[in-house]
Write an enzyme that holds these catalytic residues in place. Structure first.
Site, PDB file in Angstrom:
ATOM      1  N   ALA A   1      56.993  50.401  66.647  1.00 28.77           N
ATOM      2  CA  ALA A   1      57.263  51.813  66.315  1.00 28.77           C
ATOM      3  C   ALA A   1      58.747  52.029  66.051  1.00 28.77           C
ATOM      4  CB  ALA A   1      56.768  52.713  67.446  1.00 28.77           C
TER       5      ALA A   1
ATOM      6  N   HIS B   1      61.048  35.664  50.439  1.00 30.44           N
ATOM      7  CA  HIS B   1      61.837  36.876  50.657  1.00 30.44           C
ATOM      8  C   HIS B   1      63.145  36.477  51.323  1.00 30.44           C
ATOM      9  CE1 HIS B   1      62.652  41.055  51.231  1.00 30.44           C
ATOM     10  NE2 HIS B   1      62.554  41.015  52.538  1.00 30.44           N
TER      11      HIS B   1
END
Ligand code: APR
Length: 311
Positions: free
Chosen positions: A10, A177
């Site tokens: 979160a 990436h």
């Protein structure tokens, strides 16, 4: 809502993605963080739920530290882990984030054995490999977010340079990436015209360089963390393509079984995302130079994967 997306972690990326999924009313959302974060997931989840009436969304949002609340998720987005600090490469994060992502995957699978997992945690391609090995899911159901972000950065730079709508831009980025990613200018277009016909070589090279170092540019500016608005938006585009079975072709990190000459490794390639997850890997012809760059990028991913012993 009859669809459910859980977002693990979160923090900045997780909260940005969760809020966007709820605002767009794509699914009910569970956002989870560790109990040591003492109510952060619960607080952010409640705050998002309270934003929904204003946004006109009936998505139900729940913040939690209990994996039981994630049960039956259609998609699980993994953003749990440490973010990159200034001076730290994505690869420095490798060992710590490997342990976190591995334990998260095990707990996710206990409650949502048929979900599609979209890892976002860096170093992305290696973390996708961890999720794939640990989950035992078929390769269609483990889809790493990287290329959508990298090509969004490239599109923003192209639109700025040519003073055109971002909606007219398309950018093509392959590979891992990391600093070795492979932006492909001849497949990057404005209203269908390759940017190599619209910009001089020096400008194209500058855009390619800025794209490959786009993450580091933000890390340097922020000082205390890494990018999260664009990463959050990028993973939500992938979530939307799956939940709505849009079959968008998006650059994603997926497990290659010989495509592009890469075997047994997660590397970014153009993928069709629909209800079944990864529905097709789109193969395009590369020049010898582009192919060499892709091989170099895949080798960089392979090095990381060997370090964490996840071949
Ligand atoms: N389970 C669940 N959450 C965890 C765990 C775990 N085992 N370990 C850490 N987290 C949580 C942290 O408590 C924190 O809230 O992951 C969250 C990460 O949030 P931030 O530090 O804000 O990092 P963020 O910017 O969101 O980036 C997360 O995504 O883009 C990548 O490089 C980035 O790897 C990083 C990840």
């Amino acid at each position: 809502m009859n669809r459910k997306v859980s977002v693990i972690g979160a923090g900045n990326v997780g909260a940005t993605a969760a809020r966007s999924i709820a605002d767009k009313e794509l699914a009910d959302v569970v956002i989870l963080d560790i109990p040591q974060m003492q109510g952060v997931a619960q607080g952010k989840g409640l705050d998002m739920l309270e934003a929904c009436p204003v946004e006109g969304s009936d998505a139900r949002v729940l913040g939690t530290s209990d994996y039981a609340d994630t049960a039956g998720s259609d998609i699980v987005v993994i953003t749990a882990g440490l973010a990159r600090k200034p001076g730290m490469s994505r690869d420095d994060l490798l060992t710590k984030n490997c342990a976190i992502v591995s334990s998260v995957t095990a707990q996710v699978m206990e409650h949502s054995p048929d979900c599609i997992i979209m890892p976002v945690t860096n170093p992305l391609d290696a973390m996708a490999q961890v999720v794939y090995r640990k989950s035992g899911l078929p390769r269609e159901r483990v889809i790493g977010m990287a290329g959508v972000l990298d090509s969004a950065r490239m599109r923003a730079f192209i639109a700025q340079e040519l003073d055109v709508s971002v909606e007219n831009t398309h950018a093509f980025v392959l590979g891992g990436h990391g600093d070795t990613m492979v932006p492909l200018p001849r497949y990057s277009t404005v209203a269908g015209v390759p940017i190599t016909e619209l910009l001089d070589k020096e400008t194209v090279d500058a855009i390619v360089h800025r794209t490959a170092h786009g993450g580091a540019e933000i890390v340097k500016l922020l000082g205390t963390g890494s990018a999260y608005y664009a990463p959050g938006s990028a993973v939500v585009e992938m979530v939307e393509s799956v939940l709505k079975d849009k079959k968008k072709i998006l650059p994603c990190s997926v497990f290659l079984n010989g495509e592009y000459g890469v075997h047994g490794l997660f590397v970014g390639v153009p993928c069709k995302l629909g209800a079944n997850g990864l529905e097709q890997i789109i193969q395009i012809d590369l020049t010898a130079e582009e192919n060499a760059a892709l091989k170099k990028s895949a080798a960089a991913v392979q090095e990381l994967v060997q370090v964490i012993d996840m071949d």
